[in-house]
Enzyme design. Sequence first.
Site, PDB file in Angstrom:
ATOM      1  N   LYS A  12       0.827  -1.204   0.000  1.00 52.46           N
ATOM      2  CA  LYS A  12       0.000   0.000   0.000  1.00 52.46           C
ATOM      3  C   LYS A  12       0.866   1.260   0.000  1.00 52.46           C
ATOM      4  CE  LYS A  12      -3.769  -2.298   2.443  1.00 52.46           C
ATOM      5  NZ  LYS A  12      -4.417  -2.688   1.232  1.00 52.46           N
ATOM      6  N   CYS A  13       1.917   1.231  -0.783  1.00 50.50           N
ATOM      7  CA  CYS A  13       2.899   2.311  -0.837  1.00 50.50           C
ATOM      8  C   CYS A  13       2.811   3.010  -2.193  1.00 50.50           C
ATOM      9  CB  CYS A  13       4.297   1.692  -0.643  1.00 50.50           C
ATOM     10  SG  CYS A  13       5.682   2.816  -0.823  1.00 50.50           S
TER      11      CYS A  13
END
Length: 164
Positions: free
Chosen positions: A36-37
């Site tokens: 989730k970067c």
Amino acid sequence: MKKSVYDFSAVKNDGSEISLNEFAGQVLLIVNTASKCGFTYQYEGLEKLYQEFSSNGFSVLAFPCDQFGNQEPGTDEEIKQFCDFNYSTTFPLFKKIEVNGDNTHPLYDYLKHEARGLLATKRVKWNFTKFLVNRKGKVVRRFSPALKPEALTSEIKRYLNEAS
């Protein structure tokens, strides 16, 4: 102090522990990853590098890490499903680890000691920090999270062409 990355072991995403000596003689790109970067899209570039060079003795080793902004909150199984579904990754994926602090995985202690970051810092600054390892298991470079994997093509070729 250990002499090369081949002196370490790690637990793969499926729970099996392996010696990194299984990668002896290969050029490695070791990366701390997150699902989730802002850099998660780099999984695609990492897979392309792996597909292009794995037959020449190259591998990507992905170590999920949740130490930066809670960007890898999932379980190991969820991480694997995410990588399979979104990026069809085929390179080795390991269990979630810590890359900084008291619980740093021993491999990352070694990587950070061998290739320091900006201003000679040891600390990994963010997800998708990349460490390039030559065929002898020596760390040769550390790369910024912002550097796209495809920008490493010439470096990887250079080390693949060195005698082992």
